[in-house]
Write an enzyme that holds these catalytic residues in place. Sequence first.
Site, PDB file in Angstrom:
ATOM      1  N   ASN A   1       1.025  -1.220  -0.071  1.00  0.00           N
ATOM      2  CA  ASN A   1       0.125   0.051  -0.005  1.00  0.00           C
ATOM      3  C   ASN A   1       0.736   1.199   0.170  1.00  0.00           C
ATOM      4  O   ASN A   1       1.461   1.550   0.913  1.00  0.00           O
ATOM      5  CB  ASN A   1      -1.007  -0.032   1.252  1.00  0.00           C
ATOM      6  CG  ASN A   1      -1.684   1.239   1.631  1.00  0.00           C
ATOM      7  OD1 ASN A   1      -1.767   2.101   0.387  1.00  0.00           O
ATOM      8  ND2 ASN A   1      -2.221   1.503   2.385  1.00  0.00           N
TER       9      ASN A   1
ATOM     10  N   LYS B   1       0.318   4.309  -0.390  1.00  0.00           N
ATOM     11  CA  LYS B   1      -0.349   5.459   0.223  1.00  0.00           C
ATOM     12  C   LYS B   1      -0.414   6.623  -0.577  1.00  0.00           C
ATOM     13  O   LYS B   1      -0.064   6.525  -1.907  1.00  0.00           O
ATOM     14  CB  LYS B   1       0.117   5.626   1.713  1.00  0.00           C
ATOM     15  CG  LYS B   1      -0.104   4.560   2.673  1.00  0.00           C
ATOM     16  CD  LYS B   1       0.056   4.576   4.082  1.00  0.00           C
ATOM     17  CE  LYS B   1      -0.207   3.110   4.831  1.00  0.00           C
ATOM     18  NZ  LYS B   1       0.022   3.295   6.121  1.00  0.00           N
TER      19      LYS B   1
ATOM     20  N   HIS C   1      -9.508   1.252   4.665  1.00  0.00           N
ATOM     21  CA  HIS C   1      -8.188   1.387   5.317  1.00  0.00           C
ATOM     22  C   HIS C   1      -8.538   2.474   6.459  1.00  0.00           C
ATOM     23  O   HIS C   1      -9.339   3.291   6.546  1.00  0.00           O
ATOM     24  CB  HIS C   1      -7.158   2.145   4.543  1.00  0.00           C
ATOM     25  CG  HIS C   1      -5.649   2.049   5.105  1.00  0.00           C
ATOM     26  ND1 HIS C   1      -5.338   2.841   6.233  1.00  0.00           N
ATOM     27  CD2 HIS C   1      -4.856   0.905   5.115  1.00  0.00           C
ATOM     28  CE1 HIS C   1      -4.135   2.559   6.448  1.00  0.00           C
ATOM     29  NE2 HIS C   1      -3.784   1.520   5.653  1.00  0.00           N
TER      30      HIS C   1
ATOM     31  N   GLU D   1      -6.764   4.886   7.724  1.00  0.00           N
ATOM     32  CA  GLU D   1      -6.306   6.355   7.640  1.00  0.00           C
ATOM     33  C   GLU D   1      -7.841   6.856   6.993  1.00  0.00           C
ATOM     34  O   GLU D   1      -7.946   8.208   7.202  1.00  0.00           O
ATOM     35  CB  GLU D   1      -5.190   6.487   6.779  1.00  0.00           C
ATOM     36  CG  GLU D   1      -4.139   6.238   7.473  1.00  0.00           C
ATOM     37  CD  GLU D   1      -2.801   5.541   6.625  1.00  0.00           C
ATOM     38  OE1 GLU D   1      -2.898   5.666   5.390  1.00  0.00           O
ATOM     39  OE2 GLU D   1      -1.897   5.173   7.195  1.00  0.00           O
TER      40      GLU D   1
ATOM     41  N   GLU E   1      -5.518  -4.886  10.492  1.00  0.00           N
ATOM     42  CA  GLU E   1      -4.404  -3.932  10.745  1.00  0.00           C
ATOM     43  C   GLU E   1      -4.699  -3.033  11.990  1.00  0.00           C
ATOM     44  O   GLU E   1      -5.503  -2.201  11.861  1.00  0.00           O
ATOM     45  CB  GLU E   1      -4.175  -2.748   9.435  1.00  0.00           C
ATOM     46  CG  GLU E   1      -4.155  -3.408   8.064  1.00  0.00           C
ATOM     47  CD  GLU E   1      -3.464  -2.470   7.313  1.00  0.00           C
ATOM     48  OE1 GLU E   1      -2.414  -2.788   6.668  1.00  0.00           O
ATOM     49  OE2 GLU E   1      -3.858  -1.347   7.126  1.00  0.00           O
TER      50      GLU E   1
ATOM     51  N   GLY F   1       2.556   2.149  10.801  1.00  0.00           N
ATOM     52  CA  GLY F   1       3.630   3.616  10.663  1.00  0.00           C
ATOM     53  C   GLY F   1       4.329   3.789  11.896  1.00  0.00           C
ATOM     54  O   GLY F   1       4.904   4.798  11.970  1.00  0.00           O
TER      55      GLY F   1
ATOM     56  N   SER G   1       3.242  -2.241  10.180  1.00  0.00           N
ATOM     57  CA  SER G   1       4.949  -2.202  10.477  1.00  0.00           C
ATOM     58  C   SER G   1       5.432  -3.634  10.102  1.00  0.00           C
ATOM     59  O   SER G   1       6.525  -4.023  10.865  1.00  0.00           O
ATOM     60  CB  SER G   1       5.246  -1.844  11.899  1.00  0.00           C
ATOM     61  OG  SER G   1       4.861  -0.433  12.080  1.00  0.00           O
TER      62      SER G   1
HETATM   63  O1  LIG Z   1      -1.099   0.891   6.615  1.00  0.00           O
HETATM   64  C1  LIG Z   1      -0.408  -0.134   6.393  1.00  0.00           C
HETATM   65  C2  LIG Z   1      -0.677  -0.859   5.196  1.00  0.00           C
HETATM   66  O2  LIG Z   1      -2.066  -0.559   4.687  1.00  0.00           O
HETATM   67  C3  LIG Z   1       0.676  -0.274   7.255  1.00  0.00           C
HETATM   68  O3  LIG Z   1       1.849   0.662   7.219  1.00  0.00           O
HETATM   69  P1  LIG Z   1       3.158   0.269   7.642  1.00  0.00           P
HETATM   70  O4  LIG Z   1       3.374  -0.940   7.172  1.00  0.00           O
HETATM   71  O5  LIG Z   1       3.794   1.512   7.152  1.00  0.00           O
HETATM   72  O6  LIG Z   1       3.091   0.322   9.094  1.00  0.00           O
END
Ligand SMILES: O=C(CO)COP(=O)(O)O
Length: 254
Positions: free
Chosen positions: A12, A14, A97, A99, A169, A175, A215
């Site tokens: 992903n 982002k 997601h 976010e 997740e 992150g 992560s």
């Molecule tokens: O949100 C994520 C994947 O959709 C996870 O992000 P990270 O792997 O950067 O922690």
Amino acid sequence: MNNLRRPVIAGNWKMYKTRDEALQFIYAVNQEVPNREVVESVVCANDVFLRDLVKRQGENIKIGAQNMHYAENGAFTGETSPLMLETTGVEYVIIGHSERRAMFNESDETVNLKVHAAIKHELTPIICVGESLEIREAGTTDAVVKNQVVKAYLNIDRHQALKTIVAYEPIWAIGTGKTATPEQAEETIKNIRGVLKELYGEDVSSRVRILYGGSVNTKNVDSLLAQENIDGALVGGASLDAASYLTLVNAAKK
Ligand SMILES: O=C(CO)COP(=O)(O)O
């Protein structure tokens, strides 16, 4: 991992990578990713250059979007419809997601509408669920995640459910460099599989892929994938670098 379910490693990206950077990545990994019969390698990129990536994708890597609207068209300024995504040739779409749930008002209801729209348009939805730190500390993770799963699958039949992928997740692990331990991830993912079993029976629940995200990196991927119910990973930061991405997809080959 389990032999019934082909592993999936989905990057992903982002809001990272320009078009040139994205194309360079695809050229770098096209010939290097494992055969698709063995691992489903996916990257979910920005809408603006999805079609360019699809045109240049090798046989063994597929492209996904990170979000879409549930309506086919309408007065929704700035949004992308499933019909529009379909014309790019992408095969996957991330839905719900954390976010987007936190910053763009996505709810369990819109997630469900989007799951229906994705299936209708033959896009594989990667449905994200997961709890905040507050919920984990309050000990209500299982109930909260169960509720997210039940609502995401509202009025989805067993045949449609088989076309979905779930990504667990935990928000506190995204992150932050703070990964759930393999045992924590396995426990919640096993619970999600149990919810799917209640909804659709074991025949379906044993075949739906459930990924872990939060992560994931080249160091912890093996121990996560070693868990019985974890069928792959949804990866943010560690999917941006081609060499790191290749290490992750190769880890899923075993
Ligand atoms: O949100 C994520 C994947 O959709 C996870 O992000 P990270 O792997 O950067 O922690």
